[in-house]
Design an enzyme around this catalytic site. Structure first.
Site, mmCIF file in Angstrom:
data_model
loop_
_atom_site.group_PDB
_atom_site.id
_atom_site.type_symbol
_atom_site.label_atom_id
_atom_site.label_comp_id
_atom_site.label_asym_id
_atom_site.label_seq_id
_atom_site.Cartn_x
_atom_site.Cartn_y
_atom_site.Cartn_z
ATOM 1 N N TYR A 21 0.844 -1.202 0.000
ATOM 2 C CA TYR A 21 0.000 0.000 0.000
ATOM 3 C C TYR A 21 0.877 1.249 0.000
ATOM 4 C CZ TYR A 21 -4.409 2.485 0.702
ATOM 5 O OH TYR A 21 -5.529 3.285 0.538
ATOM 6 N N ARG B 147 1.977 -6.199 5.765
ATOM 7 C CA ARG B 147 2.400 -6.444 7.138
ATOM 8 C C ARG B 147 2.039 -5.248 8.014
ATOM 9 N NH1 ARG B 147 8.284 -8.980 5.348
ATOM 10 N NH2 ARG B 147 7.458 -11.022 4.742
ATOM 11 N N SER C 16 1.659 1.685 6.703
ATOM 12 C CA SER C 16 0.838 1.461 5.511
ATOM 13 C C SER C 16 -0.398 0.631 5.836
ATOM 14 C CB SER C 16 1.664 0.768 4.423
ATOM 15 O OG SER C 16 2.695 1.615 3.960
ATOM 16 N N GLU D 133 13.112 -5.640 -4.305
ATOM 17 C CA GLU D 133 14.044 -6.429 -3.505
ATOM 18 C C GLU D 133 13.372 -7.302 -2.453
ATOM 19 O OE1 GLU D 133 14.050 -2.200 -1.696
ATOM 20 O OE2 GLU D 133 13.954 -3.141 -3.681
ATOM 21 N N ILE D 134 12.097 -7.051 -2.136
ATOM 22 C CA ILE D 134 11.433 -7.896 -1.136
ATOM 23 C C ILE D 134 10.359 -8.799 -1.744
ATOM 24 C CG2 ILE D 134 11.897 -6.202 0.673
ATOM 25 C CD1 ILE D 134 8.904 -5.561 0.690
ATOM 26 N N HIS E 4 5.703 -4.099 -12.523
ATOM 27 C CA HIS E 4 7.056 -4.070 -13.087
ATOM 28 C C HIS E 4 7.508 -5.514 -13.232
ATOM 29 C CE1 HIS E 4 11.071 -2.963 -14.101
ATOM 30 N NE2 HIS E 4 11.604 -3.180 -12.913
ATOM 31 N N GLU F 175 22.675 26.879 -12.517
ATOM 32 C CA GLU F 175 22.797 26.691 -13.963
ATOM 33 C C GLU F 175 22.665 25.236 -14.403
ATOM 34 O OE1 GLU F 175 22.606 29.092 -15.917
ATOM 35 O OE2 GLU F 175 22.888 30.676 -14.440
ATOM 36 N N SER G 149 16.166 30.663 -25.901
ATOM 37 C CA SER G 149 16.752 31.691 -26.771
ATOM 38 C C SER G 149 17.481 31.055 -27.953
ATOM 39 C CB SER G 149 17.743 32.545 -25.975
ATOM 40 O OG SER G 149 18.895 31.778 -25.638
#
Length: 334
Positions: A25, A48, A52, A83-84, A107, A226, A251
């Protein structure tokens, strides 16, 4: 030829009557869950105990430990950090999957690199919004959406394609359009974009520009403005209308410098290095390195993070941002 699907091209609601467990979550998890719920789907959260967990309960969801959420569900969307995912899958998801279930991801990392190997009797699909969770949720509430990618890795039911499309529509993505892909293509292009351009490439370009100016005797504060601060102005223009809009808005001096000096900085050698980065992604070298470092407690990762934090540009930026109250409305709260 790229195929794009929209609301009107999703003919079947393959999610109808199914219970969806959203595992996690966080950024994507809260957006997927809330959008699906608002569209009338039966959603539970698997997570868990912790912040969350409490947030999901406060948002009105039935919240369970991951294993209990998976036991109830027909569709399990895994929205945990890469990774988990493997550990949670092995310990809490896999033992509770049943034949005919669907396993979904935003993913493809763990499926593509075989960290997670689902049983042959479940569907495996991907729905990957091309934006962070807060934007997925916000655009949904405003009546629009973030585009997404979708794809099928394993079609045990014979209906995984329609299920993936229905899920994409369920989170609102088909309003903007969803593009069909594969786990391999999504994973490799996503990792390459992060490493060579969006994160690794841009941060190294900015740091090198900053160092070049400071080493030449210019004030660090001016160098920061910059090469880093003004990056947002340029990226916003490209985000809105591509490179053409950016070049239209700057410009003539800046545009001329773009054409004559850009190729001196990003040379053919840089492109060859990009190809080497892509090759390491394609052959699994990067994934193996990440996975092994994770097993070793992320010793290399944390060392690299600490080194990056020690760069002069970090301290200069922190001081200058205190002069800019307009950046107080932060996208991310740490």
């Amino acid at each position: 030829m790229t195929t794009v699907y929209y609301d009107e091209t999703v003919k079947e609601d393959a999610l109808k009557g199914k219970k969806i467990a959203v595992v996690g979550y966080g950024s994507q998890g809260h957006a997927h869950a809330q959008n699906l719920k608002d569209n009338g789907y039966d959603v539970v959260i698997g997570i868990r105990p912790g912040n969350s967990f409490d947030k999901a309960k406060k948002d009105g969801f039935d919240v369970y430990p991951v294993d209990e959420a998976v036991k109830q569900a027909d569709v399990v969307m895994v929205l945990l950090p890469d990774e988990i995912q493997g550990k949670v899958y092995e310990e809490e998801i896999a033992p509770n999957l049943e034949a005919g279930n669907a396993l979904a991801f935003a993913h493809g990392f763990n499926i593509h690199f075989d960290v997670i190997q689902p049983p042959e009797d479940v569907d495996v699909f991907l729905v990957a919004p091309k934006g962070p969770g807060h934007l997925v949720r916000r655009t949904f509430t405003e009546g629009s959406s973030v585009p997404a990618l979708f794809g099928v890795e394993q079609d045990a039911s014979g209906n995984a394609f329609n299920l993936a499309l229905s899920y994409a529509k369920g989170i609102g993505a088909t309003k903007a359009g969803v593009i069909e892909t594969t786990f391999k293509e999504e994973t490799e292009t996503d990792l390459f974009g992060e490493q060579a351009v969006l994160c690794g490439g841009v941060t190294r370009l900015i740091q090198s520009g900053f160092e070049t100016l400071v080493e030449a005797g210019y004030q660090p504060e001016l160098a920061y403005f910059e090469v880093l601060h003004e990056m947002k102005l340029i990226v916003d223009l490209m985000y809105e209308g591509g490179m053409e809009t950016m070049r239209y808005s700057i410009s003539n001096t800046a545009e001329y410098g773009d054409y004559v000096s850009g190729p001196r900085v990003i040379t053919d050698d840089v492109k060859q290095n990009m190809k080497a980065v892509l090759e390491d992604i394609q052959n699994g070298k990067f994934a193996n390195s990440f996975i092994e470092d994770n097993k070793n407690g992320f010793k290399e990762f944390y060392k690299l993070r600490e080194e990056a934090q020690d760069h002069q540009i970090q301290e200069v930026g922190k001081e200058l941002r205190e002069m800019m109250p307009f950046v107080e409305n932060k996208t991310i709260e740490k």
